[in-house]
Scaffold this motif. Sequence first.
Motif, PDB file in Angstrom:
ATOM      1  N   ALA A   1      12.508 -11.909  -8.187  1.00  0.00           N
ATOM      2  CA  ALA A   1      12.889 -10.429  -8.269  1.00  0.00           C
ATOM      3  C   ALA A   1      13.170 -10.085  -6.918  1.00  0.00           C
ATOM      4  CB  ALA A   1      11.523  -9.646  -8.824  1.00  0.00           C
ATOM      5  N   SER A   2      13.971  -9.077  -6.817  1.00  0.00           N
ATOM      6  CA  SER A   2      14.240  -8.359  -5.552  1.00  0.00           C
ATOM      7  C   SER A   2      14.838  -6.998  -5.346  1.00  0.00           C
ATOM      8  CB  SER A   2      15.458  -9.334  -4.909  1.00  0.00           C
ATOM      9  OG  SER A   2      16.730  -9.031  -5.795  1.00  0.00           O
ATOM     10  N   GLY A   3      14.918  -6.407  -4.291  1.00  0.00           N
ATOM     11  CA  GLY A   3      15.208  -4.749  -4.219  1.00  0.00           C
ATOM     12  C   GLY A   3      15.282  -4.543  -2.829  1.00  0.00           C
ATOM     13  N   THR A   4      15.777  -3.084  -2.762  1.00  0.00           N
ATOM     14  CA  THR A   4      15.659  -2.507  -1.514  1.00  0.00           C
ATOM     15  C   THR A   4      14.812  -1.060  -1.827  1.00  0.00           C
ATOM     16  OG1 THR A   4      17.723  -3.309  -0.838  1.00  0.00           O
ATOM     17  CG2 THR A   4      17.054  -1.412   0.334  1.00  0.00           C
ATOM     18  N   THR A   5      13.817  -1.068  -0.828  1.00  0.00           N
ATOM     19  CA  THR A   5      12.898   0.134  -0.705  1.00  0.00           C
ATOM     20  C   THR A   5      13.365   0.918   0.765  1.00  0.00           C
ATOM     21  OG1 THR A   5      11.331  -0.970  -1.878  1.00  0.00           O
ATOM     22  CG2 THR A   5      10.497   0.952  -0.687  1.00  0.00           C
ATOM     23  N   ARG A   6      13.515   2.203   0.497  1.00  0.00           N
ATOM     24  CA  ARG A   6      13.318   3.207   1.846  1.00  0.00           C
ATOM     25  C   ARG A   6      12.257   3.432   2.068  1.00  0.00           C
ATOM     26  NH1 ARG A   6      18.405   6.955   2.248  1.00  0.00           N
ATOM     27  NH2 ARG A   6      19.279   4.970   2.639  1.00  0.00           N
ATOM     28  N   ILE A   7      11.929   3.349   3.297  1.00  0.00           N
ATOM     29  CA  ILE A   7      10.579   3.660   3.880  1.00  0.00           C
ATOM     30  C   ILE A   7      10.711   4.587   5.096  1.00  0.00           C
ATOM     31  CG2 ILE A   7       8.343   2.782   5.091  1.00  0.00           C
ATOM     32  CD1 ILE A   7       8.823  -0.054   3.764  1.00  0.00           C
ATOM     33  N   TYR A   8       9.816   5.841   4.929  1.00  0.00           N
ATOM     34  CA  TYR A   8      10.028   6.845   5.914  1.00  0.00           C
ATOM     35  C   TYR A   8       9.024   6.843   6.881  1.00  0.00           C
ATOM     36  CZ  TYR A   8      13.650   9.377   3.293  1.00  0.00           C
ATOM     37  OH  TYR A   8      14.825   9.514   2.672  1.00  0.00           O
ATOM     38  N   HIS A   9       9.353   6.881   8.165  1.00  0.00           N
ATOM     39  CA  HIS A   9       8.417   6.620   9.583  1.00  0.00           C
ATOM     40  C   HIS A   9       7.716   7.937   9.722  1.00  0.00           C
ATOM     41  CE1 HIS A   9      10.025   2.598  11.115  1.00  0.00           C
ATOM     42  NE2 HIS A   9      10.636   2.845   9.951  1.00  0.00           N
ATOM     43  N   ASN A  10       6.670   7.748  10.327  1.00  0.00           N
ATOM     44  CA  ASN A  10       5.859   8.947  10.912  1.00  0.00           C
ATOM     45  C   ASN A  10       6.669   9.736  11.803  1.00  0.00           C
ATOM     46  OD1 ASN A  10       3.905   7.861   9.292  1.00  0.00           O
ATOM     47  ND2 ASN A  10       2.953   6.673  11.043  1.00  0.00           N
ATOM     48  N   ALA A  11       6.090  10.619  12.262  1.00  0.00           N
ATOM     49  CA  ALA A  11       6.931  11.668  13.158  1.00  0.00           C
ATOM     50  C   ALA A  11       7.235  11.237  14.548  1.00  0.00           C
ATOM     51  CB  ALA A  11       6.096  13.056  13.313  1.00  0.00           C
ATOM     52  N   ASP A  12       6.277  10.156  14.942  1.00  0.00           N
ATOM     53  CA  ASP A  12       6.290   9.632  16.086  1.00  0.00           C
ATOM     54  C   ASP A  12       7.262   8.153  16.085  1.00  0.00           C
ATOM     55  OD1 ASP A  12       4.654   7.577  14.927  1.00  0.00           O
ATOM     56  OD2 ASP A  12       3.235   7.811  16.296  1.00  0.00           O
ATOM     57  N   GLY A  13       7.846   8.038  14.729  1.00  0.00           N
ATOM     58  CA  GLY A  13       8.738   6.700  14.686  1.00  0.00           C
ATOM     59  C   GLY A  13       7.938   5.676  14.165  1.00  0.00           C
ATOM     60  N   ASN A  14       6.646   5.487  14.228  1.00  0.00           N
ATOM     61  CA  ASN A  14       5.884   4.352  13.828  1.00  0.00           C
ATOM     62  C   ASN A  14       5.833   4.249  12.325  1.00  0.00           C
ATOM     63  OD1 ASN A  14       5.582   3.344  16.723  1.00  0.00           O
ATOM     64  ND2 ASN A  14       4.129   4.914  16.764  1.00  0.00           N
ATOM     65  N   LYS A  15       5.406   3.183  11.754  1.00  0.00           N
ATOM     66  CA  LYS A  15       5.291   3.054  10.243  1.00  0.00           C
ATOM     67  C   LYS A  15       4.712   1.651  10.197  1.00  0.00           C
ATOM     68  CE  LYS A  15       4.986   4.428   6.000  1.00  0.00           C
ATOM     69  NZ  LYS A  15       4.147   5.421   5.760  1.00  0.00           N
ATOM     70  N   SER A  16       3.486   1.747   9.390  1.00  0.00           N
ATOM     71  CA  SER A  16       2.670   0.509   8.900  1.00  0.00           C
ATOM     72  C   SER A  16       2.824   0.728   7.302  1.00  0.00           C
ATOM     73  CB  SER A  16       1.343   0.622   9.320  1.00  0.00           C
ATOM     74  OG  SER A  16       1.303   0.286  10.631  1.00  0.00           O
ATOM     75  N   PHE A  17       2.831  -0.513   6.611  1.00  0.00           N
ATOM     76  CA  PHE A  17       2.992  -0.254   5.127  1.00  0.00           C
ATOM     77  C   PHE A  17       2.263  -1.383   4.525  1.00  0.00           C
ATOM     78  CE2 PHE A  17       6.388  -2.785   6.570  1.00  0.00           C
ATOM     79  CZ  PHE A  17       6.469  -3.772   5.209  1.00  0.00           C
ATOM     80  N   ASP A  18       1.821  -1.205   3.315  1.00  0.00           N
ATOM     81  CA  ASP A  18       1.153  -2.413   2.522  1.00  0.00           C
ATOM     82  C   ASP A  18       2.201  -2.790   1.414  1.00  0.00           C
ATOM     83  OD1 ASP A  18      -1.100  -1.932   4.024  1.00  0.00           O
ATOM     84  OD2 ASP A  18      -1.877  -0.401   2.706  1.00  0.00           O
ATOM     85  N   TYR A  19       1.922  -3.965   0.905  1.00  0.00           N
ATOM     86  CA  TYR A  19       2.693  -4.542  -0.040  1.00  0.00           C
ATOM     87  C   TYR A  19       1.852  -5.330  -1.002  1.00  0.00           C
ATOM     88  CZ  TYR A  19       3.306  -8.509   2.782  1.00  0.00           C
ATOM     89  OH  TYR A  19       2.866  -9.852   3.684  1.00  0.00           O
ATOM     90  N   SER A  20       2.229  -5.622  -2.233  1.00  0.00           N
ATOM     91  CA  SER A  20       1.476  -6.442  -3.231  1.00  0.00           C
ATOM     92  C   SER A  20       2.612  -6.885  -4.249  1.00  0.00           C
ATOM     93  CB  SER A  20       0.248  -5.590  -4.085  1.00  0.00           C
ATOM     94  OG  SER A  20       0.828  -4.653  -4.944  1.00  0.00           O
ATOM     95  N   PHE A  21       2.250  -8.324  -4.643  1.00  0.00           N
ATOM     96  CA  PHE A  21       3.311  -8.972  -5.515  1.00  0.00           C
ATOM     97  C   PHE A  21       2.483  -9.518  -6.645  1.00  0.00           C
ATOM     98  CE2 PHE A  21       2.444 -11.581  -1.870  1.00  0.00           C
ATOM     99  CZ  PHE A  21       2.348 -12.755  -2.433  1.00  0.00           C
ATOM    100  N   ARG A  22       2.991  -9.608  -7.878  1.00  0.00           N
ATOM    101  CA  ARG A  22       2.267 -10.243  -9.197  1.00  0.00           C
ATOM    102  C   ARG A  22       3.003 -10.935  -9.943  1.00  0.00           C
ATOM    103  NH1 ARG A  22       0.825  -8.748 -14.323  1.00  0.00           N
ATOM    104  NH2 ARG A  22      -1.239  -9.557 -14.964  1.00  0.00           N
ATOM    105  N   GLN A  23       3.019 -12.119 -10.318  1.00  0.00           N
ATOM    106  CA  GLN A  23       3.918 -12.827 -11.339  1.00  0.00           C
ATOM    107  C   GLN A  23       2.900 -13.676 -12.610  1.00  0.00           C
ATOM    108  OE1 GLN A  23       7.386 -13.545 -11.513  1.00  0.00           O
ATOM    109  NE2 GLN A  23       6.906 -14.134 -13.473  1.00  0.00           N
ATOM    110  N   GLU A  24       3.465 -13.394 -13.595  1.00  0.00           N
ATOM    111  CA  GLU A  24       2.869 -14.001 -14.861  1.00  0.00           C
ATOM    112  C   GLU A  24       3.561 -15.321 -15.164  1.00  0.00           C
ATOM    113  OE1 GLU A  24       2.182 -13.036 -19.485  1.00  0.00           O
ATOM    114  OE2 GLU A  24       3.904 -12.387 -18.624  1.00  0.00           O
ATOM    115  N   PHE A  25       2.596 -16.241 -15.208  1.00  0.00           N
ATOM    116  CA  PHE A  25       3.138 -17.761 -15.378  1.00  0.00           C
ATOM    117  C   PHE A  25       2.735 -18.295 -17.124  1.00  0.00           C
ATOM    118  CE2 PHE A  25       3.308 -17.854 -10.982  1.00  0.00           C
ATOM    119  CZ  PHE A  25       4.545 -18.433 -10.813  1.00  0.00           C
TER     120      PHE A  25
END
Length: 359
Positions: A83-107
Amino acid sequence: MATSGSSSVAVTNWDTLIFSWSRSNYSISGNYSDVYWEMKLRATKYGRISSSVPKNWSVSIAGNNYSGQNYIGISNNSVKTLASGTTRIYHNADGNKSFDYSFRQEFNITWSDSTHIGTYSGSGSDSLDTIPRYADITSFYISSAGLNSLNVTWSASANCDWLQYSINGGNWVNTGGSTFTIGNLNPNTNYSVRIQVRRADSQLWTTSGTIYGTTKDIAKITSASDINFGDSIRIKKSNPSNSLNVIRIETLNPTTTIKTISQTSDDMTFALTDEEWDILYKKLGKSNDMTIRYVVDTKGNSTYSSWVDKTLTLTGNMKTARIGIGDSIKRAKVFFGDGENVRRAVGWMKIDGEIKRVF
């Protein structure tokens, strides 16, 4: 902080589920990063994943959720994008940004030896590189005023490498320093001021709101009285700008300067010399009074003058004798001896049937 990252989960001893991301683009004006992400399956030479049945997958990145179905069959010694894609992530007012991610695949695969693999998942968190931002103008005010100038003080939330000001909506003028001076202004005049600053790292301009400042007024005479011939003179004045002042005593028609006093106090008493009184006496002519003008000059970009007119009166008992000296007629003083003392003489004469003092 980073522009890329990854996390992996072992599915078998020879197969690994990998999630990776990378910043593909960012916008200073929009304050966002576009992040490309992928979920892949990597197999070594002993990989065991083989299936032709579609499987479920899901990805969450910075609060954006994606899901679908894929095929997980893979050859040995290869990598397959699940799977693949592009996500737009908006930063905080000071220009910084931390983010979380998770992924899951059924076998959901069971081998002939009864080994079973089900659903595998992973997660992580990262911080994107800071996006340079506009500087915030945190303070902006008129710190002091002069006769022909305003001093402006300002500060910003970030280092700025360019500063300009505009006065009364005019053109932008380059300047510098946390406090700067706007000169060549008129006295006692209200001005509107704006500034714009360029943040050093982003090269973005921030424009301030409008503040107002008034230059100091010129010096003015606040108190002066009519005087009689021979009196001392007292003058009070204001001098808001603390500029250099000059006091002048003048007569009119034609204008003649009788006395000039430089760098005066705001409350002063002074006397005219006999020579200066002589000049005034001659200008009386046949009159017993005349207009005198008290002028105060303020030295700035130009010389600014203000004045008041008062009356000088020669009272009836102050007519004086006259004496010729050279080609000039001057006011004479007459004295007489009184025993051991020398006293000022008083002269009288009959004028229109009345006895009047003439000196």
